[in-house]
Design a protein around this motif. Structure first.
Motif, PDB file in Angstrom:
ATOM      1  N   GLN A 202       0.811  -1.216   0.000  1.00 33.07           N
ATOM      2  CA  GLN A 202       0.000   0.000   0.000  1.00 33.07           C
ATOM      3  C   GLN A 202       0.845   1.268   0.000  1.00 33.07           C
ATOM      4  O   GLN A 202       0.336   2.343  -0.258  1.00 33.07           O
TER       5      GLN A 202
ATOM      6  N   ASN B  19      -2.413  10.832  -1.399  1.00 38.10           N
ATOM      7  CA  ASN B  19      -2.935   9.601  -1.985  1.00 38.10           C
ATOM      8  C   ASN B  19      -2.625   8.347  -1.179  1.00 38.10           C
ATOM      9  O   ASN B  19      -3.374   7.397  -1.225  1.00 38.10           O
TER      10      ASN B  19
ATOM     11  N   SER C 144      -3.769   8.880   3.020  1.00 41.39           N
ATOM     12  CA  SER C 144      -5.221   8.953   3.182  1.00 41.39           C
ATOM     13  C   SER C 144      -5.865   7.583   2.996  1.00 41.39           C
ATOM     14  O   SER C 144      -7.024   7.396   3.341  1.00 41.39           O
ATOM     15  N   LYS C 145      -5.106   6.633   2.450  1.00 43.16           N
ATOM     16  CA  LYS C 145      -5.691   5.308   2.212  1.00 43.16           C
ATOM     17  C   LYS C 145      -5.590   4.398   3.432  1.00 43.16           C
ATOM     18  O   LYS C 145      -6.296   3.401   3.525  1.00 43.16           O
TER      19      LYS C 145
ATOM     20  N   ASN D 123      -6.284   2.936   6.813  1.00 43.63           N
ATOM     21  CA  ASN D 123      -7.422   3.047   7.735  1.00 43.63           C
ATOM     22  C   ASN D 123      -7.164   2.234   9.007  1.00 43.63           C
ATOM     23  O   ASN D 123      -6.108   1.617   9.159  1.00 43.63           O
TER      24      ASN D 123
END
Lengths: 402, 252
Positions: free
Chosen positions: A37, A313, A316-317, A319
């Motif tokens: 990620q 990008n 912010s992904k 979680n």
């Protein structure tokens, strides 16, 4: 090489190398791994890196050299996008005429806005440019709906004339460069890694390298020296027989054209233009990029742009679910505490992380990330050859002076 | 006819008559000083010569052409350079760049979009600037940032920036203001040296009598916006009107 000094040639080559191999460099983690990620090597994000790199390089020609802080550069980005989409609708899906019109239109608007705004300097100049940009934004949003398609944004459709392309067969046409479609990409699999090489990215990258090269030339030119003189002492400029107005206006127009190019490329990658692109937050973003990277330095703005887009990008992904995975090795209670502590800084809270980093940079590294890199470099060099550091210091000062 | 001819210049600021009917003629290749007590209008007059202020009436002719209504950069291009009270230099730039910029201004005019050329390749400009720095003994400091220079060196640099343009007229606004005696004497020597080496007209506005009497060939005394006398230094020294202007009537 190419009329550059040796130091600049190395910088240019380094930037070219990183840009060309970005799909590999930005994907250091195998596709299936937990760290995948953090990979940034997908076409959409890489395009943003270089497009906003262009935007920031241009902004730096104005802000970094002359010290005039424009708070309305997003207007030129938006004008570039609208121009490009109109070219896709009316003429052809080829990106070249679209990008050319973007640059020209942004340049014309910059000429008018700059002519008015540059009557003032300092905070008044910033406010004037901000006012122009917000006016453009609101016009695009409401009154100019026939041109901009208001809230929905300007898009291509099947009914567009597209004089050069002729009627399309079937679905919506896609942007291309003489037949090579922008969205096309080849994926290369090497062991567990996969790398995407996209046409769109390489078109943007080539233009970014050209834009960067031109900015190096401007920085090293007599014109660039005059712009630094404007920042340093306008009074002395005038009493030396130099007219500061055309110099600042030329810098403003050039940086507006860079923004237009960036806007045109955004539309070329995804033929859609919305008024949001002109909003003042977008203007603020390029200011942040330039200052974060290092205003007035050659490579700083590109670094800043990459940095902010990466955070936007990638951070912010992340979680809570991902956080729980990371801290799974901890006892349950501690795991929850860690997740709660980190939670505000990730996902939608990425702005908080970015804000803190921005503050740290401005307070401790006024020269931006470039200054950080220079200091680190100096630290290592000093450790390497303790004895010779006096000479190297003197050499560096000489180099800095030249 | 002098190189600079000021005729009947008036300037009012609201109720204050800063300059009242000023006439002045500066001969070519001479050193002309303008002296006067505080508030005599010396700086106002100077600002009228360089385009910073526009007189309400009167004429200012330089080299046969009127300077009125022209902008400072245009007046500089006509051949008038100005040295400020506190040195105005490009502090962020190197000493060499500071001197190269006036060279560019002379060669390329008030504006040129030389964005694709390279400063490094301008060997002529560089040589010209280095020769000038050699002339004022600052060549060894050419790579220093200008703001890090000592005050005396900043003054020297500013002079170099003006002289490299080979101006016909050099205006100096209190060039020794706030200087220690030694620095003042150095500046006087520098100016004498400059004058000896080239054909140049200098017009000095000064407070310090020592400076004025060491340099000037003609002196104009200004009081309350009006020229009292114009004389040679010898004749100025004991002039009753001058004593009056400086010391006040009561003490005459």
């Amino acid at each position: 090489m190419l009329g550059l000094e040796r130091k600049d040639t190395y910088l240019m080559l380094a930037v070219a190398f990183i840009t060309l191999f970005a799909p590999i460099i930005l994907n250091p983690f195998p596709a299936g791994s937990a760290l995948a990620q953090f990979n940034a090597g997908y076409p959409d994000l890489m395009q943003r890196f270089v497009i906003f790199g262009i935007f920031a390089i241009g902004f730096n020609i104005l802000f970094g050299l002359t010290g005039y802080l424009s708070f309305g550069h997003a207007a030129f980005l938006g004008i570039g996008s609208y121009s490009a989409v109109w070219m896709f609708k009316l003429l052809s899906m080829n990106v070249i005429p679209a990008i050319l019109l973007s640059i020209v239109m942004a340049g014309l608007f910059a000429l008018v806005i700059g002519f008015v705004s540059l009557r003032r300097s300092g905070i008044y100049f910033s406010i004037l440019t901000l006012a122009f940009a917000q006016m453009s934004y609101n016009l695009a949003y409401s009154v100019l709906t026939p041109v901009t398609n208001g809230e929905t944004g300007l898009q291509i459709s099947l009914n567009d004339p597209r004089i050069l392309d002729g009627p399309s067969n079937g679905g919506l046409p896609v942007t291309s460069l003489f037949g090579a479609e922008m969205r096309d990409s080849t994926t290369l699999f090497v062991g567990p890694w996969s790398w995407d090489f996209s046409v769109g990215y390489y078109v943007c990258a080539a233009l970014m390298l050209l834009a960067f090269y031109l900015s190096v030339r401007i920085f090293r030119s007599p014109f660039g020296m005059m712009l630094r003189a404007v920042k340093s002492n306008q009074q002395r400029m005038n009493y030396t027989g130099l007219n500061t107005r055309p110099y600042t206006l030329a810098a403003f127009v050039i940086s507006g054209m860079y923004a237009g190019l960036a806007g045109g490329l955004l539309a070329a990658m995804d033929p859609l233009a919305g008024a949001d692109r002109m909003q003042w937050t977008a203007s603020g973003e390029v200011v942040l990029m330039t200052i974060l990277g290092g205003a007035g330095t050659l490579i700083g703005p590109v670094l800043g742009a990459g940095f902010i887009k990466y955070f936007e990008n990638i951070f912010s992904k992340i979680n809570d679910g991902i956080l729980h995975q990371w801290f799974a090795f901890m006892p349950d209670g501690l795991e929850n505490v860690m997740v709660t502590l980190i939670h505000p800084f990730i996902g939608k809270g990425w702005h908080l992380t970015l804000g803190i980093m921005f503050m740290l940079v401005v307070i401790f590294l006024p020269g931006g990330l470039v200054e950080g890199a220079q200091r680190t470099g100096r630290l290592f060099r000093r450790r390497d050859r303790n004895a010779g550091h006096v000479e190297s210091d003197a050499a560096r000062q000489r180099a800095a002076a030249e | 006819m002098g190189i600079l001819e000021v005729k009947g210049v008036n300037k009012r600021f609201g109720g204050l008559q800063a300059l009242g009917d000023v006439n002045l003629s500066v001969k070519e290749n001479s050193v002309h000083a303008i002296i006067g007590p505080n508030g005599a209008g010396k700086s106002t007059l100077l600002n009228c010569l360089v385009g910073k202020l526009i007189p309400d009436s009167g004429s200012v002719m330089f080299d046969g052409k009127s300077v009125l209504g022209r902008k400072p950069h245009e007046i500089n291009q006509m051949g008038i350079s100005r040295v400020f009270q506190t040195p105005e230099i490009f502090g962020d730039l190197s000493v060499l760049e500071n001197v190269m910029i006036p060279c560019f201004a002379r060669r390329d005019g008030a504006f040129r979009l030389h964005a694709y050329e390279t400063v490094r390749k301008e060997a002529d400009i560089r040589e010209q600037a280095e020769a000038m720095l050699e002339d004022v003994d600052m060549l060894d400091k050419r790579h220093m940032t200008a703001s890090s220079l000592s005050r005396g060196d900043k003054r020297r640099l500013e002079m170099a920036m003006c002289l490299v343009q080979a101006p016909k007229l050099l205006l100096l606004d209190e060039p020794t203001a706030g200087m220690a005696r030694a620095d003042t004497n150095n500046t006087i020597d520098l100016l004498k040296e400059i004058k000896a080496k080239r054909d140049i007209t200098m017009c000095i506005i000064e407070h310090d009598m020592h400076v004025v009497f060491s340099l000037a060939e003609r002196i104009t005394v200004l009081a309350q916006g009006t020229p009292l006398v114009e004389e040679t230094p010898e004749n100025i020294k004991g002039h009753p009107k001058v004593r009056e202007a400086y010391l006040g009537e009561a003490q005459v």
